[in-house]
Scaffold this motif. Structure first.
Motif, PDB file in Angstrom:
ATOM      1  N   TRP A 145       0.854  -1.175   0.056  1.00 17.59           N
ATOM      2  CA  TRP A 145       0.076  -0.074   0.064  1.00 17.59           C
ATOM      3  C   TRP A 145       0.992   1.177  -0.090  1.00 17.59           C
ATOM      4  O   TRP A 145       0.534   2.382  -0.707  1.00 17.59           O
ATOM      5  CB  TRP A 145      -0.945  -0.033   1.299  1.00 17.59           C
ATOM      6  N   THR A 146       2.110   1.174   0.537  1.00 18.14           N
ATOM      7  CA  THR A 146       2.901   2.306   0.443  1.00 18.14           C
ATOM      8  C   THR A 146       3.356   2.590  -0.778  1.00 18.14           C
ATOM      9  O   THR A 146       3.691   3.782  -1.226  1.00 18.14           O
ATOM     10  CB  THR A 146       4.288   1.927   1.362  1.00 18.14           C
ATOM     11  N   MET A 147       3.646   1.534  -1.587  1.00 13.89           N
ATOM     12  CA  MET A 147       3.982   1.633  -3.351  1.00 13.89           C
ATOM     13  C   MET A 147       2.888   2.052  -3.667  1.00 13.89           C
ATOM     14  O   MET A 147       3.104   2.945  -4.533  1.00 13.89           O
ATOM     15  CB  MET A 147       4.589   0.220  -3.660  1.00 13.89           C
ATOM     16  N   ILE A 148       1.698   1.798  -3.777  1.00  9.44           N
ATOM     17  CA  ILE A 148       0.383   2.251  -4.229  1.00  9.44           C
ATOM     18  C   ILE A 148       0.323   3.860  -4.159  1.00  9.44           C
ATOM     19  O   ILE A 148       0.155   4.791  -4.974  1.00  9.44           O
ATOM     20  CB  ILE A 148      -0.831   1.649  -3.981  1.00  9.44           C
ATOM     21  N   ILE A 179       3.118   5.917  -6.035  1.00  3.74           N
ATOM     22  CA  ILE A 179       2.843   5.719  -7.428  1.00  3.74           C
ATOM     23  C   ILE A 179       1.776   6.956  -7.541  1.00  3.74           C
ATOM     24  O   ILE A 179       1.787   7.747  -8.563  1.00  3.74           O
ATOM     25  CB  ILE A 179       2.348   4.482  -7.865  1.00  3.74           C
ATOM     26  N   ALA A 180       0.737   7.017  -6.898  1.00  8.67           N
ATOM     27  CA  ALA A 180      -0.232   7.944  -6.895  1.00  8.67           C
ATOM     28  C   ALA A 180       0.165   9.266  -6.828  1.00  8.67           C
ATOM     29  O   ALA A 180      -0.101  10.246  -7.337  1.00  8.67           O
ATOM     30  CB  ALA A 180      -1.302   7.569  -6.001  1.00  8.67           C
ATOM     31  N   SER A 181       1.184   9.376  -5.837  1.00  8.27           N
ATOM     32  CA  SER A 181       1.783  10.804  -5.259  1.00  8.27           C
ATOM     33  C   SER A 181       2.615  11.055  -6.472  1.00  8.27           C
ATOM     34  O   SER A 181       2.714  12.394  -6.876  1.00  8.27           O
ATOM     35  CB  SER A 181       2.681  10.616  -4.186  1.00  8.27           C
ATOM     36  N   ALA A 201       3.533  14.498 -11.123  1.00  8.17           N
ATOM     37  CA  ALA A 201       3.496  14.932 -12.762  1.00  8.17           C
ATOM     38  C   ALA A 201       2.481  15.648 -13.296  1.00  8.17           C
ATOM     39  O   ALA A 201       2.929  16.393 -14.158  1.00  8.17           O
ATOM     40  CB  ALA A 201       3.741  13.434 -13.410  1.00  8.17           C
ATOM     41  N   VAL A 202       1.405  15.599 -12.791  1.00  5.62           N
ATOM     42  CA  VAL A 202       0.001  16.219 -13.412  1.00  5.62           C
ATOM     43  C   VAL A 202       0.306  17.852 -13.077  1.00  5.62           C
ATOM     44  O   VAL A 202      -0.047  18.597 -13.619  1.00  5.62           O
ATOM     45  CB  VAL A 202      -1.101  15.788 -12.821  1.00  5.62           C
TER      46      VAL A 202
END
Length: 127
Positions: free
Chosen positions: A95-98, A101-103, A108-109
């Motif tokens: 869940w830390t990896m997820i 990635i979301a962060s 980037a956006v």
């Protein structure tokens, strides 16, 4: 001759070694039956002592066995706790990896918005 005085004489002359020698060399002497009885009683006392030692040793081995069983049980419990902890750590890492990635996508956006790339991309697509 009575038992007590015979035993005193045997003890005064060297104990078991004397009794053995006397009984072997003077079989008809009045002290000889007392020598045999003296040797028999000494052997019985030694046997009782050895039995007591054996029982004590057995009790110590049994106690050691119980301690070893308790240690094995504690090791099993520790291994189970470590397994549970490792499973929780794997779930947490996933869940830390997820979240990372979301962060990263959010960064980037946001960078694309701040640099005006999204406006340029909308302009290119609209043609």
């Amino acid at each position: 001759m009575d038992k007590q005085s015979a035993y005193q004489e045997i003890d005064a002359n060297g104990g078991e070694a004397y009794a053995r020698y006397f009984a072997a060399h003077r079989p008809d002497a009045p002290l000889t039956p007392f020598c045999h009885r003296y040797l028999f009683e000494k052997e019985e006392a030694r046997a009782r002592e050895e039995r007591g030692f054996a029982l004590k040793s057995l009790a110590q081995m049994e106690s050691s066995s119980h301690v070893a069983q308790a240690a094995a049980s504690a090791s099993r419990e520790a291994a189970d706790a470590a397994h549970t902890s490792a499973s929780a750590a794997r779930r947490s890492a996933f869940w830390t990896m997820i979240a990372a990635i979301a962060s990263a996508l959010g960064v980037a956006v946001n960078a694309a918005l701040n640099l005006g790339w999204l406006e340029w991309a909308r302009h290119v697509v609209a043609r």
